[in-house]
Design a protein around this motif. Structure first.
Motif, mmCIF file in Angstrom:
data_model
loop_
_atom_site.group_PDB
_atom_site.id
_atom_site.type_symbol
_atom_site.label_atom_id
_atom_site.label_comp_id
_atom_site.label_asym_id
_atom_site.label_seq_id
_atom_site.Cartn_x
_atom_site.Cartn_y
_atom_site.Cartn_z
ATOM 1 N N ILE A 8 -5.756 -39.979 -34.068
ATOM 2 C CA ILE A 8 -6.174 -41.331 -33.713
ATOM 3 C C ILE A 8 -7.710 -41.355 -33.762
ATOM 4 C CG2 ILE A 8 -4.126 -41.783 -32.294
ATOM 5 C CD1 ILE A 8 -5.832 -41.330 -29.797
ATOM 6 N N LEU B 51 -14.094 -27.570 -25.077
ATOM 7 C CA LEU B 51 -13.073 -27.666 -24.024
ATOM 8 C C LEU B 51 -13.359 -26.665 -22.906
ATOM 9 C CD1 LEU B 51 -9.740 -28.017 -26.046
ATOM 10 C CD2 LEU B 51 -10.832 -29.773 -24.636
ATOM 11 N N PRO C 208 -13.905 -38.654 -24.129
ATOM 12 C CA PRO C 208 -14.601 -39.890 -23.764
ATOM 13 C C PRO C 208 -15.332 -39.765 -22.432
ATOM 14 C CG PRO C 208 -12.198 -40.166 -23.583
ATOM 15 C CD PRO C 208 -12.445 -38.828 -24.203
ATOM 16 N N LYS D 244 -8.067 -29.421 -20.820
ATOM 17 C CA LYS D 244 -6.936 -29.782 -21.689
ATOM 18 C C LYS D 244 -7.416 -30.718 -22.794
ATOM 19 C CE LYS D 244 -3.157 -29.420 -18.380
ATOM 20 N NZ LYS D 244 -2.102 -30.168 -17.704
ATOM 21 N N HIS D 245 -6.775 -30.608 -23.936
ATOM 22 C CA HIS D 245 -7.084 -31.526 -25.024
ATOM 23 C C HIS D 245 -6.922 -32.959 -24.548
ATOM 24 C CE1 HIS D 245 -8.279 -30.657 -29.019
ATOM 25 N NE2 HIS D 245 -7.757 -29.455 -28.907
ATOM 26 N N PRO D 246 -7.897 -33.811 -24.812
ATOM 27 C CA PRO D 246 -7.727 -35.201 -24.387
ATOM 28 C C PRO D 246 -6.506 -35.824 -25.064
ATOM 29 C CG PRO D 246 -9.644 -34.972 -25.848
ATOM 30 C CD PRO D 246 -9.174 -33.589 -25.519
ATOM 31 N N ILE D 247 -5.710 -36.520 -24.281
ATOM 32 C CA ILE D 247 -4.577 -37.216 -24.882
ATOM 33 C C ILE D 247 -4.966 -38.652 -25.163
ATOM 34 C CG2 ILE D 247 -2.827 -35.726 -23.857
ATOM 35 C CD1 ILE D 247 -2.410 -37.787 -21.674
ATOM 36 N N GLY D 248 -4.216 -39.296 -26.019
ATOM 37 C CA GLY D 248 -4.512 -40.694 -26.346
ATOM 38 C C GLY D 248 -4.388 -41.552 -25.098
ATOM 39 N N HIS D 249 -5.319 -42.490 -24.943
ATOM 40 C CA HIS D 249 -5.302 -43.315 -23.733
ATOM 41 C C HIS D 249 -4.351 -44.499 -23.870
ATOM 42 C CE1 HIS D 249 -8.303 -44.790 -26.489
ATOM 43 N NE2 HIS D 249 -8.355 -45.931 -25.872
ATOM 44 N N GLU E 21 2.441 -41.191 -22.009
ATOM 45 C CA GLU E 21 2.078 -40.024 -21.200
ATOM 46 C C GLU E 21 0.870 -40.340 -20.307
ATOM 47 O OE1 GLU E 21 1.105 -36.739 -23.760
ATOM 48 O OE2 GLU E 21 0.814 -35.324 -22.086
ATOM 49 N N ASN F 277 -15.527 -46.006 -15.752
ATOM 50 C CA ASN F 277 -16.258 -44.886 -16.345
ATOM 51 C C ASN F 277 -17.756 -45.096 -16.092
ATOM 52 O OD1 ASN F 277 -16.539 -43.718 -19.818
ATOM 53 N ND2 ASN F 277 -17.174 -42.759 -17.918
ATOM 54 N N PRO G 78 -9.131 -51.256 -19.713
ATOM 55 C CA PRO G 78 -9.668 -52.197 -20.698
ATOM 56 C C PRO G 78 -10.495 -51.510 -21.782
ATOM 57 C CG PRO G 78 -10.895 -52.366 -18.645
ATOM 58 C CD PRO G 78 -9.765 -51.418 -18.385
ATOM 59 N N PHE G 79 -11.113 -50.387 -21.425
ATOM 60 C CA PHE G 79 -11.963 -49.661 -22.376
ATOM 61 C C PHE G 79 -11.509 -48.203 -22.365
ATOM 62 C CE2 PHE G 79 -14.584 -52.880 -20.065
ATOM 63 C CZ PHE G 79 -14.500 -53.850 -21.046
ATOM 64 N N THR G 80 -11.900 -47.441 -23.387
ATOM 65 C CA THR G 80 -11.482 -46.038 -23.433
ATOM 66 C C THR G 80 -11.919 -45.336 -22.143
ATOM 67 O OG1 THR G 80 -11.827 -46.100 -25.816
ATOM 68 C CG2 THR G 80 -11.544 -43.932 -24.810
ATOM 69 N N PRO G 81 -10.981 -44.810 -21.382
ATOM 70 C CA PRO G 81 -11.350 -44.159 -20.117
ATOM 71 C C PRO G 81 -11.708 -42.695 -20.337
ATOM 72 C CG PRO G 81 -8.982 -44.167 -20.343
ATOM 73 C CD PRO G 81 -9.528 -44.831 -21.594
ATOM 74 N N PRO G 82 -12.393 -42.079 -19.371
ATOM 75 C CA PRO G 82 -12.687 -40.650 -19.479
ATOM 76 C C PRO G 82 -11.414 -39.848 -19.173
ATOM 77 C CG PRO G 82 -13.610 -41.524 -17.447
ATOM 78 C CD PRO G 82 -12.967 -42.676 -18.158
ATOM 79 N N VAL G 83 -10.607 -39.705 -20.211
ATOM 80 C CA VAL G 83 -9.246 -39.173 -20.087
ATOM 81 C C VAL G 83 -9.212 -37.844 -19.322
ATOM 82 C CG1 VAL G 83 -7.356 -38.213 -21.457
ATOM 83 C CG2 VAL G 83 -8.455 -40.357 -22.162
ATOM 84 N N ASN G 84 -10.099 -36.918 -19.708
ATOM 85 C CA ASN G 84 -10.042 -35.589 -19.082
ATOM 86 C C ASN G 84 -10.327 -35.652 -17.591
ATOM 87 O OD1 ASN G 84 -10.467 -35.379 -21.948
ATOM 88 N ND2 ASN G 84 -10.537 -33.158 -21.622
#
Lengths: 376, 376
Positions: A2, A13, A193, B18-23, B27, B53, B233-239
Motif C-alpha cells: 500500500i 524497526l 507514520p 513490529k512492521h506497521p500494519i495498514g491503518h 486488524e 498524532n 481521519p488522517f494516517t495515525p502513528p500505527v506503531n
C-alpha cells in the motif's frame, strides 16, 4: 504493497524499539543534527527542512497556514482526494481559494494555471498549491511545468504536497526553486507514520513575517528557531527520529539516483505486468506515479481482488477512495520496496484473478512482463 | 528519571518494532476499538477520548481551539512554563485571555478564579484553562476546587492540561464533570512521545458547534466522526498505537487504584529522601505533584548535579526551565517507574552530592527515609 505505511527496514524497526532517550540531551541533539543534514541531502536543498510530530496532512497544513493571511487569494490544484483536501484546508482557514481541477485519474493542466497566473497582473495570487503525486489515483502532476508558470508570475509561492513523491521521484527543491515542500515519514522515508516534514525557502520565510493565520503547534517559526540549536520546540517523537536516523543512512548508502531509478523501474515493471494481464491502468503512462499504480478492473469488484490477495497471500493492496471505492485497487511501490516485492505481488495477483472471475490473460504473462523490465 | 519521555515496558517497546500494519484494515480497527475502550477506562469517562498524532502541546491546543471563537473571554491559570504556554496559545488565536497567575513553585489560588467567575454575571467567560500538574515546577494545582467554581459559574468550559497527571493521579473526569482533558503518550501512558489525547464532554461538543477558530488537522470533530467507525481521519502513528495497546493492557492489569497509590508512594518516598538529605523541595508537601519532584539545591548549580548523575550512573534528571535553569533539578516518578528506580536514584544522588560540594547530610539518610515510606 500500500502507499503508506510502507515497509520498514529492519535497522529502522529495531531503532524504534530502543528506550526513548531524553529529547533535551546532547545525545539526542547529535542525532537531530545528523538527521537534519541528511534530510537536506534527501530534499536536495539548502532550505530549512523542519520536522513536525504530525501526519502528512498536518505537514501540508503547516506548509499552507504559515505563509498566508485570511482572504488571501490562492490556487489549488485538485485532481484527487488530496487536492480536494487542500481546498478544504484553505476554506477552513478563510482563504480565497480557487480550485484548478482535473478529472480523477487525469493530471492537472499546466496551461490552466498559466492562464490564471498571467491574468493576475495585480499579483493578487499569493500561493499555488500542488499535489505532486496524487496518491488517490496514482497520477503524477507536472510540477516542473506548473512551477515554471508560478515563477513567471513572480509573486506567488509554490507550495507542494510531496507526500508520496519525496524520496521516490526526483524533486530538486533548490534547482526548481520550490518554496514549501511537505511530506510524511511513512512514505519514501521508510519509517512508520508519525513525522511530517516541511522545507521552507527564503522567499517563504519572507511571507511568514507578515502572514496572519493563527497557529501555535504548527508554527514553523518555532521549529526553525529550535532547529538552529539542534532541538525541537515541543517533545518530538524520539523513537521515530531515531528510526529516521537509521533509515536515512540506508538511503544515503543507496544514493539518490539509485533510489529514483529503482522507483522508476518498479513502476514500469508494475505497469507492464498490469498491461500484460489485460487490466486497464487508471492513469496513463505519461503521468503514472513512481509511488503507486492504480488499476481499474472494469467489471470486477476491486475489493474482491484485494480481499483475495490478503487472504491467500497476506498482501495488502489499497482500495479506491470516495467515488472510486471498489472501482480501483492501488499497488504501492514506494519506499523500502524491491524487485522481488513486485514479482510476488504480480505472481499472487495472477493466482487470485481467476478466483474472482477474471481469466482474460495468459498465465505467467504478468510476471514475464515485469521480469522483462526488471532485468534491464 | 525525567518527566517524559518516561520509561517504557518491554512489551510496548517490542510492539513498536513490529512492521506497521495498514491503518485502513480490520486488524487495525480492532486494535483501535480496544485502545479506545481502555482509554475511557483510564480516563474514567464515558466521554469521547480522541487520539491525535501530536505532542502534549498539540493536544492542549486542540482542546482549546475547538471550542472557542475569536475574541472569546477566557481565564488561564499560569504558575509555570506550561500555564504560560496556554496563555501564548490563546493569544496566538486572538482570544481575550486573562492570566490568573501564581509564582512558579506555588499553586494557583482557587479563590482568584472564584472572584472572577462570580463577578462575571453576564457569563462572558467561555472557558477556564488549568494545568493540573505543572511539570516545570512539580506543583499540582487544586483542580477540584477550581472546577467547583467553574461549575457554579455554569457557562464556562473547564479545559484541563493533564499531560503529567493523567495516569498518575486520580482525575475522575465524569465525576468531576471535566469538559476537555488533554494529555500526552510519553507520560503516564508508558509509551514514547507522539500521541496526544483529548477527552471531550457533551457540553464541550455543544460549544464546538458554534466555535469559529480555524482548524483542520486539529479539528476534533473529524477525529470523533472517524472514531465512531473505529478509524482515524488522517494516517495515525500505527506503531505507537500498537504499543499503547500493549501498555494499556499492563495498566489494566495493575488497576487504577494501584497505579495512583504507586505514584503517591513514589512521590512520598522521593520527598522524604530529599528532606533527609537536607535539600529544599521547590514545591511544598501539600501541592507536590505525584509525577515529578523539583529540588532547589540552594548554593549548588543544579546542572552540575544532573551531569554528575548522568556521567556516573547514567541517570537523567530534568533541569529547570526558563529562569529556573540551573536553579532546580527535577526527578520524574511518572509512568513505568518502580520503588527500585526511586532507590537507585536517591542512592546515586547520595554518591554524587559530595562530588559537587554538598555533604550536609548523613550518608545513607536519603535511602533510609525513602525505604521507610516504601515499606509501608
Amino acid at each position: 504493497m500500500i502507499p503508506g505505511p510502507t515497509p520498514v527496514p529492519e535497522a529502522a524497526l529495531l531503532a524504534l524499539a530502543k528506550h526513548p532517550i531524553g529529547h533535551r540531551t546532547g545525545e539526542f541533539s547529535n542525532i537531530l543534527a545528523e538527521v537534519t543534514e541528511n534530510l537536506k541531502w534527501l530534499h536536495q536543498t539548502q532550505n530549512d527542512v523542519l520536522m513536525l510530530n504530525v501526519s502528512g496532512t498536518g505537514a501540508v497544513e503547516a506548509g499552507i497556514i504559515n505563509f498566508l493571511s485570511p482572504g488571501d487569494r490562492i490556487l489549488v490544484g485538485s485532481n484527487g482526494k488530496f487536492g480536494e483536501r487542500w481546498v478544504e484546508v484553505a476554506q477552513a482557514y478563510g482563504l480565497n481559494v480557487e480550485a484548478v481541477t482535473a478529472e480523477w485519474g487525469k493530471p492537472l493542466d499546466p496551461s490552466a494555471f498559466a492562464a490564471k497566473l498571467q491574468a493576475d497582473t495585480e499579483k493578487q495570487i499569493k500561493a499555488v498549491i500542488i499535489t505532486h503525486s496524487e496518491t488517490s489515483t496514482g497520477v503524477i502532476n507536472d510540477l516542473a511545468a506548473i512551477n515554471h508558470h508560478v515563477k513567471e508570475h513572480g509573486q506567488a509561492l509554490i507550495i507542494v504536497d510531496a507526500v508520496t513523491s519525496l524520496g521516490a521521484f526526483n524533486l530538486p527543491i533548490d534547482t526548481w526553486g520550490l518554496d514549501v515542500v511537505a511530506s510524511g515519514s511513512q512514505k519514501g522515508y521508510m519509517i512508520p507514520p508519525g513525522l511530517g516534514f516541511v522545507s521552507v525557502s527564503a522567499k517563504a520565510w519572507e511571507a511568514y513575517k507578515t502572514a496572519k493565520l493563527p497557529k501555535y503547534y504548527l508554527d514553523l517559526g518555532k521549529y526553525r528557531k529550535s532547529a538552529a540549536k539542534n532541538t525541537t520546540p515541543f517533545t518530538p517523537p524520539v523513537n521515530l527520529i531515531v528510526a529516521l536516523h537509521a533509515s536515512l543512512r540506508i538511503m544515503k548508502e543507496e544514493g539518490l539516483e539509485s533510489i529514483f531509478a529503482r522507483h522508476e523501474r518498479l513502476k514500469n515493471a508494475t505497469r507492464a505486468a498490469i498491461k500484460a494481464l489485460n487490466l486497464p491502468l487508471f492513469a496513463a503512462d505519461e503521468y503514472g506515479s513512481p509511488a503507486i499504480t492504480a488499476v481499474e478492473p472494469l467489471g470486477i469488484e476491486a475489493d474482491k481482488i484485494r480481499s483475495a490477495m490478503k487472504k491467500r497471500f497476506d498482501i495488502a493492496l489499497a482500495g479506491g477512495q470516495d467515488h472510486l471505492k471498489n472501482k480501483i485497487f492501488r499497488i504501492g511501490h514506494l519506499g523500502f520496496v524491491s524487485d522481488r516485492d513486485i514479482l510476488s505481488c504480480i505472481a499472487s495477483l495472477e493466482a487470485v484473478l481467476p478466483e474472482v472471475g477474471y481469466d482474460n490473460f495468459t498465465p505467467g504473462a504478468g510476471v514475464a512482463a515485469a521480469n522483462q523490465v526488471l532485468i534491464k
